[in-house]
Structures are given as structure tokens and as C-alpha cells.
Design a protein around this motif. Structure first.
Motif, PDB file in Angstrom:
ATOM      1  N   LEU A   5       0.817  -1.207   0.000  1.00  0.00           N
ATOM      2  CA  LEU A   5       0.000   0.000   0.000  1.00  0.00           C
ATOM      3  C   LEU A   5       0.856   1.264   0.000  1.00  0.00           C
ATOM      4  CD1 LEU A   5      -2.817  -1.111   2.439  1.00  0.00           C
ATOM      5  CD2 LEU A   5      -2.979  -0.816  -0.038  1.00  0.00           C
ATOM      6  N   ALA A   6       1.967   1.223   0.725  1.00  0.00           N
ATOM      7  CA  ALA A   6       2.876   2.367   0.754  1.00  0.00           C
ATOM      8  C   ALA A   6       3.466   2.633  -0.628  1.00  0.00           C
ATOM      9  CB  ALA A   6       3.989   2.141   1.774  1.00  0.00           C
ATOM     10  N   ALA A  32      -7.287   2.864   6.602  1.00  0.00           N
ATOM     11  CA  ALA A  32      -7.554   2.254   7.902  1.00  0.00           C
ATOM     12  C   ALA A  32      -7.084   0.805   7.936  1.00  0.00           C
ATOM     13  CB  ALA A  32      -9.054   2.319   8.203  1.00  0.00           C
ATOM     14  N   GLY A  33      -6.819   0.332   9.131  1.00  0.00           N
ATOM     15  CA  GLY A  33      -6.436  -1.054   9.321  1.00  0.00           C
ATOM     16  C   GLY A  33      -4.976  -1.201   9.660  1.00  0.00           C
ATOM     17  N   GLU A  34      -4.616  -2.422   9.987  1.00  0.00           N
ATOM     18  CA  GLU A  34      -3.253  -2.725  10.413  1.00  0.00           C
ATOM     19  C   GLU A  34      -2.210  -2.381   9.352  1.00  0.00           C
ATOM     20  OE1 GLU A  34      -0.996  -6.767  11.681  1.00  0.00           O
ATOM     21  OE2 GLU A  34      -2.979  -6.441  12.562  1.00  0.00           O
ATOM     22  N   ALA A  35      -2.551  -2.549   8.079  1.00  0.00           N
ATOM     23  CA  ALA A  35      -1.612  -2.282   6.989  1.00  0.00           C
ATOM     24  C   ALA A  35      -1.719  -0.853   6.468  1.00  0.00           C
ATOM     25  CB  ALA A  35      -1.854  -3.259   5.844  1.00  0.00           C
ATOM     26  N   ALA A  66      -7.861  -0.608   3.881  1.00  0.00           N
ATOM     27  CA  ALA A  66      -6.771  -1.133   3.064  1.00  0.00           C
ATOM     28  C   ALA A  66      -7.272  -2.085   1.982  1.00  0.00           C
ATOM     29  CB  ALA A  66      -5.741  -1.829   3.955  1.00  0.00           C
ATOM     30  N   GLU A  67      -8.235  -2.904   2.308  1.00  0.00           N
ATOM     31  CA  GLU A  67      -8.795  -3.859   1.342  1.00  0.00           C
ATOM     32  C   GLU A  67      -9.390  -3.126   0.140  1.00  0.00           C
ATOM     33  OE1 GLU A  67     -10.230  -7.723   0.015  1.00  0.00           O
ATOM     34  OE2 GLU A  67      -8.807  -7.216   1.583  1.00  0.00           O
ATOM     35  N   THR A  68     -10.171  -2.099   0.401  1.00  0.00           N
ATOM     36  CA  THR A  68     -10.768  -1.324  -0.688  1.00  0.00           C
ATOM     37  C   THR A  68      -9.683  -0.621  -1.493  1.00  0.00           C
ATOM     38  OG1 THR A  68     -12.803  -0.997   0.579  1.00  0.00           O
ATOM     39  CG2 THR A  68     -12.390   0.533  -1.232  1.00  0.00           C
ATOM     40  N   ALA A  69      -8.698  -0.061  -0.816  1.00  0.00           N
ATOM     41  CA  ALA A  69      -7.622   0.670  -1.494  1.00  0.00           C
ATOM     42  C   ALA A  69      -6.877  -0.220  -2.485  1.00  0.00           C
ATOM     43  CB  ALA A  69      -6.650   1.251  -0.473  1.00  0.00           C
ATOM     44  N   TRP A  70      -6.445  -1.394  -2.050  1.00  0.00           N
ATOM     45  CA  TRP A  70      -5.650  -2.200  -2.984  1.00  0.00           C
ATOM     46  C   TRP A  70      -6.508  -2.703  -4.131  1.00  0.00           C
ATOM     47  CZ3 TRP A  70      -5.902  -7.165  -4.737  1.00  0.00           C
ATOM     48  CH2 TRP A  70      -6.601  -8.109  -3.988  1.00  0.00           C
ATOM     49  N   ARG A  71      -7.757  -3.018  -3.885  1.00  0.00           N
ATOM     50  CA  ARG A  71      -8.635  -3.459  -4.982  1.00  0.00           C
ATOM     51  C   ARG A  71      -8.910  -2.316  -5.955  1.00  0.00           C
ATOM     52  NH1 ARG A  71     -11.160  -8.401  -4.382  1.00  0.00           N
ATOM     53  NH2 ARG A  71     -10.849  -9.349  -2.343  1.00  0.00           N
ATOM     54  N   LEU A  72      -9.140  -1.137  -5.408  1.00  0.00           N
ATOM     55  CA  LEU A  72      -9.428   0.033  -6.225  1.00  0.00           C
ATOM     56  C   LEU A  72      -8.228   0.396  -7.096  1.00  0.00           C
ATOM     57  CD1 LEU A  72     -11.376   2.406  -6.824  1.00  0.00           C
ATOM     58  CD2 LEU A  72     -10.363   3.573  -4.850  1.00  0.00           C
ATOM     59  N   ALA A  82     -16.581   1.406  -5.311  1.00  0.00           N
ATOM     60  CA  ALA A  82     -15.809   1.662  -4.094  1.00  0.00           C
ATOM     61  C   ALA A  82     -16.373   2.813  -3.273  1.00  0.00           C
ATOM     62  CB  ALA A  82     -14.358   1.964  -4.458  1.00  0.00           C
ATOM     63  N   GLN A  83     -17.164   3.681  -3.867  1.00  0.00           N
ATOM     64  CA  GLN A  83     -17.621   4.878  -3.171  1.00  0.00           C
ATOM     65  C   GLN A  83     -18.343   4.593  -1.860  1.00  0.00           C
ATOM     66  OE1 GLN A  83     -19.397   8.153  -5.198  1.00  0.00           O
ATOM     67  NE2 GLN A  83     -18.057   7.920  -6.970  1.00  0.00           N
ATOM     68  N   ALA A  84     -19.039   3.469  -1.773  1.00  0.00           N
ATOM     69  CA  ALA A  84     -19.744   3.137  -0.531  1.00  0.00           C
ATOM     70  C   ALA A  84     -18.778   2.884   0.623  1.00  0.00           C
ATOM     71  CB  ALA A  84     -20.635   1.919  -0.741  1.00  0.00           C
ATOM     72  N   ALA A  85     -17.553   2.486   0.310  1.00  0.00           N
ATOM     73  CA  ALA A  85     -16.560   2.170   1.336  1.00  0.00           C
ATOM     74  C   ALA A  85     -15.568   3.314   1.561  1.00  0.00           C
ATOM     75  CB  ALA A  85     -15.806   0.904   0.950  1.00  0.00           C
ATOM     76  N   VAL A  86     -15.812   4.440   0.914  1.00  0.00           N
ATOM     77  CA  VAL A  86     -14.891   5.578   0.984  1.00  0.00           C
ATOM     78  C   VAL A  86     -15.607   6.764   1.625  1.00  0.00           C
ATOM     79  CG1 VAL A  86     -13.513   7.203  -0.370  1.00  0.00           C
ATOM     80  CG2 VAL A  86     -13.642   4.809  -1.063  1.00  0.00           C
ATOM     81  N   SER A  87     -14.922   7.426   2.540  1.00  0.00           N
ATOM     82  CA  SER A  87     -15.455   8.627   3.175  1.00  0.00           C
ATOM     83  C   SER A  87     -14.616   9.820   2.720  1.00  0.00           C
ATOM     84  CB  SER A  87     -15.376   8.484   4.695  1.00  0.00           C
ATOM     85  OG  SER A  87     -15.656   9.715   5.310  1.00  0.00           O
ATOM     86  N   ILE A  88     -15.285  10.826   2.183  1.00  0.00           N
ATOM     87  CA  ILE A  88     -14.591  12.047   1.769  1.00  0.00           C
ATOM     88  C   ILE A  88     -15.185  13.203   2.561  1.00  0.00           C
ATOM     89  CG2 ILE A  88     -14.045  13.633  -0.112  1.00  0.00           C
ATOM     90  CD1 ILE A  88     -14.369  11.259  -2.049  1.00  0.00           C
TER      91      ILE A  88
END
Length: 106
Positions: A5-6, A32-35, A66-72, A82-88
């Protein structure tokens, strides 16, 4: 997953190419999350620049897991899905380019 992710977040300045903003404008991205982690995009005279950390008063803050980020960012899911899992928060239009980043082209 954290090193992946980094690495993927380095696609963000490219996703913001052409996004108008005054020099000094910041967008904070929170995974968010451990990673996960926190990064700041800052508009400079040369374009958008990425750094690890937080922004004191970002114009937009984008939070996703993190899960949404790497898939996106690997085109595993579409931005609209992805918008449902993203807060802006803040300037939504300024945060939306985070959804358009592509870290791996396959």
C-alpha cells in the motif's frame, strides 16, 4: 500488505494531474487497518507531491480501508463500486481523484 500500500499511494500524484488547486492546498489520505497509514498530497508549483504523515488543515480528507484501497488501485473494483466504502470530508471534488488512481496496469 503495508509495504504494498505504501508503494501504491505513489500513484496518487499522477491521479491528481490536472486537478486545479492553489499552491499549498493539501489532501489527506487515510488507509484504515493494520496495513494502513496516512499520506498527504500537497499542491506545489511543480504539481502534486506526496508525503507520509498528516495535514494540519486539509482541504479534503479521504478515508478508506486497506482492502478497498488495494482493490481500487489495481482495478479490482471500479470507482463507483468503491464509493460506498470511501469517506470524503471537506471538498468532495478535490478528494474524488483518489478513486481514479491506478497503481498497477494489467
Amino acid at each position: 500488505m503495508a509495504p504494498v500500500l505504501a508503494t501504491f499511494v505513489h500513484a496518487l500524484p499522477r491521479a491528481f494531474t490536472g486537478v486545479p488547486a492553489a499552491v499549498g492546498t493539501t489532501v489527506e489520505v487515510v488507509l484504515a487497518g493494520e496495513a494502513g497509514g496516512r499520506w498527504v498530497l500537497t499542491r506545489s508549483p511543480r504539481g502534486w507531491e506526496l508525503a507520509a504523515g498528516t495535514a494540519a488543515a486539509p482541504r479534503a480528507r479521504v478515508a478508506l480501508d486497506a482492502e478497498t484501497a488495494w482493490r481500487l488501485w489495481t482495478k479490482g473494483i471500479r470507482p463507483d463500486a468503491a464509493q460506498a466504502a470511501v469517506s470524503i470530508s471537506g471538498d468532495r471534488a478535490l478528494g474524488l481523484p483518489v478513486l481514479d488512481a491506478v497503481a498497477i496496469i494489467g
